[in-house]
Design a protein around this motif. Sequence first.
Motif, PDB file in Angstrom:
ATOM      1  N   GLY A 121      -0.068  -4.455   5.437  1.00 33.54           N
ATOM      2  CA  GLY A 121      -0.659  -3.351   4.690  1.00 33.54           C
ATOM      3  C   GLY A 121      -1.940  -3.756   3.974  1.00 33.54           C
ATOM      4  O   GLY A 121      -2.913  -3.002   3.944  1.00 33.54           O
ATOM      5  N   ALA A 144      -4.701  -4.297   6.619  1.00 34.11           N
ATOM      6  CA  ALA A 144      -5.209  -3.006   7.075  1.00 34.11           C
ATOM      7  C   ALA A 144      -6.148  -2.402   6.041  1.00 34.11           C
ATOM      8  O   ALA A 144      -7.226  -1.898   6.379  1.00 34.11           O
ATOM      9  CB  ALA A 144      -4.044  -2.056   7.360  1.00 34.11           C
ATOM     10  N   GLU A 145      -5.755  -2.469   4.777  1.00 32.66           N
ATOM     11  CA  GLU A 145      -6.584  -1.917   3.704  1.00 32.66           C
ATOM     12  C   GLU A 145      -7.907  -2.679   3.595  1.00 32.66           C
ATOM     13  O   GLU A 145      -8.978  -2.080   3.473  1.00 32.66           O
ATOM     14  CB  GLU A 145      -5.823  -1.998   2.386  1.00 32.66           C
ATOM     15  CG  GLU A 145      -6.533  -1.339   1.226  1.00 32.66           C
ATOM     16  CD  GLU A 145      -5.695  -1.394  -0.042  1.00 32.66           C
ATOM     17  OE1 GLU A 145      -6.233  -1.831  -1.072  1.00 32.66           O
ATOM     18  OE2 GLU A 145      -4.510  -1.012   0.025  1.00 32.66           O
ATOM     19  N   VAL A 185      -8.514  -0.266   8.448  1.00 32.81           N
ATOM     20  CA  VAL A 185      -7.866   0.190   9.678  1.00 32.81           C
ATOM     21  C   VAL A 185      -6.425   0.582   9.378  1.00 32.81           C
ATOM     22  O   VAL A 185      -5.891   0.276   8.315  1.00 32.81           O
ATOM     23  CB  VAL A 185      -7.893  -0.910  10.774  1.00 32.81           C
ATOM     24  CG1 VAL A 185      -9.327  -1.258  11.157  1.00 32.81           C
ATOM     25  CG2 VAL A 185      -7.141  -2.154  10.337  1.00 32.81           C
ATOM     26  N   HIS A 186      -5.794   1.243  10.335  1.00 34.80           N
ATOM     27  CA  HIS A 186      -4.393   1.631  10.191  1.00 34.80           C
ATOM     28  C   HIS A 186      -3.516   0.392  10.334  1.00 34.80           C
ATOM     29  O   HIS A 186      -3.889  -0.576  11.003  1.00 34.80           O
ATOM     30  CB  HIS A 186      -4.030   2.663  11.267  1.00 34.80           C
ATOM     31  CG  HIS A 186      -2.708   3.314  11.020  1.00 34.80           C
ATOM     32  ND1 HIS A 186      -1.536   2.777  11.480  1.00 34.80           N
ATOM     33  CD2 HIS A 186      -2.384   4.443  10.349  1.00 34.80           C
ATOM     34  CE1 HIS A 186      -0.530   3.556  11.109  1.00 34.80           C
ATOM     35  NE2 HIS A 186      -1.019   4.569  10.420  1.00 34.80           N
ATOM     36  N   ARG A 187      -2.337   0.433   9.726  1.00 32.23           N
ATOM     37  CA  ARG A 187      -1.394  -0.694   9.811  1.00 32.23           C
ATOM     38  C   ARG A 187      -1.078  -1.066  11.255  1.00 32.23           C
ATOM     39  O   ARG A 187      -1.002  -2.243  11.597  1.00 32.23           O
ATOM     40  CB  ARG A 187      -0.090  -0.355   9.092  1.00 32.23           C
ATOM     41  CG  ARG A 187      -0.189  -0.305   7.592  1.00 32.23           C
ATOM     42  CD  ARG A 187       1.131   0.158   6.967  1.00 32.23           C
ATOM     43  NE  ARG A 187       2.265  -0.584   7.473  1.00 32.23           N
ATOM     44  CZ  ARG A 187       2.741  -1.718   6.938  1.00 32.23           C
ATOM     45  NH1 ARG A 187       2.164  -2.207   5.863  1.00 32.23           N
ATOM     46  NH2 ARG A 187       3.770  -2.332   7.461  1.00 32.23           N
ATOM     47  N   SER A 188      -0.895  -0.062  12.100  1.00 30.63           N
ATOM     48  CA  SER A 188      -0.554  -0.351  13.498  1.00 30.63           C
ATOM     49  C   SER A 188      -1.713  -1.046  14.221  1.00 30.63           C
ATOM     50  O   SER A 188      -1.496  -1.897  15.086  1.00 30.63           O
ATOM     51  CB  SER A 188      -0.138   0.922  14.239  1.00 30.63           C
ATOM     52  OG  SER A 188      -1.189   1.848  14.261  1.00 30.63           O
ATOM     53  N   THR A 189      -2.939  -0.706  13.852  1.00 29.74           N
ATOM     54  CA  THR A 189      -4.115  -1.369  14.445  1.00 29.74           C
ATOM     55  C   THR A 189      -4.155  -2.826  14.008  1.00 29.74           C
ATOM     56  O   THR A 189      -4.380  -3.725  14.831  1.00 29.74           O
ATOM     57  CB  THR A 189      -5.409  -0.651  14.019  1.00 29.74           C
ATOM     58  OG1 THR A 189      -5.335   0.706  14.418  1.00 29.74           O
ATOM     59  CG2 THR A 189      -6.638  -1.310  14.630  1.00 29.74           C
ATOM     60  N   THR A 218      -1.628  -4.649  13.052  1.00 33.09           N
ATOM     61  CA  THR A 218      -0.510  -5.316  13.715  1.00 33.09           C
ATOM     62  C   THR A 218      -0.858  -5.645  15.162  1.00 33.09           C
ATOM     63  O   THR A 218      -0.571  -6.743  15.646  1.00 33.09           O
ATOM     64  CB  THR A 218       0.756  -4.438  13.660  1.00 33.09           C
ATOM     65  OG1 THR A 218       1.091  -4.214  12.286  1.00 33.09           O
ATOM     66  CG2 THR A 218       1.925  -5.097  14.362  1.00 33.09           C
ATOM     67  N   ARG A 277       2.917   0.115  -3.343  1.00 32.88           N
ATOM     68  CA  ARG A 277       1.448   0.179  -3.227  1.00 32.88           C
ATOM     69  C   ARG A 277       0.780  -0.982  -3.938  1.00 32.88           C
ATOM     70  O   ARG A 277      -0.160  -1.580  -3.426  1.00 32.88           O
ATOM     71  CB  ARG A 277       0.934   1.507  -3.774  1.00 32.88           C
ATOM     72  CG  ARG A 277       1.168   2.658  -2.834  1.00 32.88           C
ATOM     73  CD  ARG A 277       0.573   3.932  -3.362  1.00 32.88           C
ATOM     74  NE  ARG A 277       0.848   5.018  -2.416  1.00 32.88           N
ATOM     75  CZ  ARG A 277       0.928   6.281  -2.744  1.00 32.88           C
ATOM     76  NH1 ARG A 277       0.747   6.651  -3.997  1.00 32.88           N
ATOM     77  NH2 ARG A 277       1.191   7.195  -1.832  1.00 32.88           N
ATOM     78  N   ASP A 335       5.888  -1.636   1.949  1.00 29.92           N
ATOM     79  CA  ASP A 335       6.528  -0.325   2.029  1.00 29.92           C
ATOM     80  C   ASP A 335       7.546  -0.157   0.908  1.00 29.92           C
ATOM     81  O   ASP A 335       8.208  -1.119   0.515  1.00 29.92           O
ATOM     82  CB  ASP A 335       7.213  -0.197   3.391  1.00 29.92           C
ATOM     83  CG  ASP A 335       7.768   1.196   3.610  1.00 29.92           C
ATOM     84  OD1 ASP A 335       6.969   2.085   3.973  1.00 29.92           O
ATOM     85  OD2 ASP A 335       8.981   1.391   3.414  1.00 29.92           O
TER      86      ASP A 335
END
Length: 81
Positions: A4, A7-8, A12-16, A18, A56, A61
Amino acid sequence: MPVGRIAEKYGVHRSTATAHLRRRETPAPAAGLDRRQRAEALRLYREGLSLREVGRRMGVDRKLVRAALVAEGEEIRTGLT
C-alpha cells in the motif's frame, strides 16, 4: 515496505505495484503485522482511531489491523470500521 505504501509513493494502484514486484521476483512480505506494528496499531486504536484510520496511517488494510488487534486480545468496538 507494505504494498500500500509502495503504491501510494509511486501513484499507482496496489495491484499494479504487486504486479511489478512479482515480475521482479521480489519476495512477498510475511502476512500480518510484526510485534512493533501490532503495538503501534493497538496504541492508535486505543487512542480512538477507527480500524480504517489505523490501517491508513500504517499503510495496511483495516482487516489486517482488526486481525492483529483480535490476536492481541483487544475487544473491537462496534459500529466502526
